[in-house]
Enzyme design. Structure first.
Site, PDB file in Angstrom:
ATOM      1  N   SER A 158       0.843  -1.186   0.000  1.00 28.46           N
ATOM      2  CA  SER A 158       0.000   0.000   0.000  1.00 28.46           C
ATOM      3  C   SER A 158       0.877   1.234   0.000  1.00 28.46           C
ATOM      4  CB  SER A 158      -0.887   0.008   1.252  1.00 28.46           C
ATOM      5  OG  SER A 158      -1.439   1.277   1.488  1.00 28.46           O
ATOM      6  N   TYR A 183       0.595   0.097  10.697  1.00 26.96           N
ATOM      7  CA  TYR A 183       0.155  -0.317   9.362  1.00 26.96           C
ATOM      8  C   TYR A 183       1.230  -0.015   8.334  1.00 26.96           C
ATOM      9  CZ  TYR A 183      -2.662  -0.444   5.067  1.00 26.96           C
ATOM     10  OH  TYR A 183      -3.138  -0.715   3.798  1.00 26.96           O
TER      11      TYR A 183
END
Length: 322
Positions: A158, A183
């Protein structure tokens, strides 16, 4: 650091769909494994691969849910697996190896994002464990079945990797947990995994890629409440998407991982980070959130993470080389 991160002019872009990139590609006789292949962009990935003739194995933490989501799709099989539980990963891998089949594509699409501080296994931070360590163990255990001379392993990362690199002194966030930075570390790990796997596997003709699928509103946002999504400018008070042009559809979001797994345009390449169905450029220094950060493609950090991951999981298919 010299890099091969340069666009190749694929002819596709941010609005291309998974079906677009597969047009003219026949996957008959090919076998793919797609984690998370029953939800969000994973589901669209499964649908498009099946549409091109492939058979798809979907390991799922919730197999009953997966069966319902995939009902009616030919050539798809579901088996149970929880990426946050290494015994579950081992059990799935052993069952698959016992079938005697080989895999042409492995797409590591499952993941969690910005969850509250959660511990799994022996106390591992859940995002690092689920998004990275579970997939690391899965690919290493399945390595005997990953077809030499043409298989691809795709690691879905991502743009979140821009949040930071590996927190080497505290990878499991024992101190100062921040859900977005954690994350970011997990997504950086996804890229570093592909960098080193490609180095280890290319001699056998197995190549690996990582990618940013784009911004897509899917169940990945399950841990974000309405207020946070409003604060981030994604939705209004009524739950309506404020800027639809800023988001991809799930079919568009699936395109880059399907392109990574199947496109002949990537023959002879590997260890690269992709976005919008092309090779990504190095991230600019001015803070723009595009391209790939140096820390995510550093081969020394990739090797270091591989060694740490092997130590934590107890699995390394390349123990004599890595």
């Amino acid at each position: 650091m010299t890099t091969a991160q340069q666009k190749i002019g694929s002819g596709f872009g941010a609005r291309s769909t998974a079906d677009d990139v597969l047009r003219g590609i026949d996957l008959t006789g090919r076998l793919a494994l797609v984690t998370g292949g029953y939800s969000g962009i994973g589901l669209e990935t499964t649908r498009s691969l099946v549409g091109a003739g492939a058979r798809v194995v979907v390991p799922a933490r919730r197999p009953d849910t997966a069966e319902r989501a995939l009902d009616g799709l030919p050539g798809v099989e579901v088996d149970e697996m929880d990426l946050g539980d290494l015994e579950s990963v081992r059990g799935f891998a052993e069952r698959f190896l016992g079938s005697g089949r080989t895999l042409d594509m492995v797409i590591n699409s499952a993941g969690i994002m910005a969850c509250p501080e959660t511990r799994v296994g022996p106390g591992w931070e859940a995002q690092f464990a689920t998004n990275h360590l579970g997939h690391f163990a899965l690919v290493n255990r399945l390595w005997p079945a990953i077809a030499p001379g043409g298989a691809r392993v795709v690691s879905v990362s991502s743009r979140g990797h821009h949040a930071g690199g590996i927190r080497w002194d505290d990878v499991n966030w024992r101190h100062g947990y921040d859900k977005w930075e954690a994350y970011g570390q997990a997504k950086t790990a996804n890229v570093l995994f592909a960098v080193h796997l490609d180095k280890l596997g290319r001699g056998a003709g197995v190549r690996a890629f990582a990618l940013h699928p784009g911004g897509i509103l899917t169940p990945l946002q399950r841990y974000l409440g309405k207020e946070e999504q409003i604060e981030r400018g994604w939705i209004d008070e009524n739950g309506n998407v404020l800027h639809p042009e800023a988001f991809k559809t799930p079919q568009q979001g699936a395109a880059t991982q399907v392109w990574a797994a199947t496109s002949p345009q990537l023959d002879g390449l590997g260890g690269l980070y992709l976005e919008d169905c092309d090779v990504a450029e190095p991230a600019p220094a001015d803070g723009e959130r595009e391209g790939v950060k140096d820390w995510a493609i550093d081969p020394e950090q990739a090797a270091r993470l591989w060694a740490l991951s092997a130590e934590l999981t107890g699995v390394d298919a390349f123990a004599d080389r890595s």
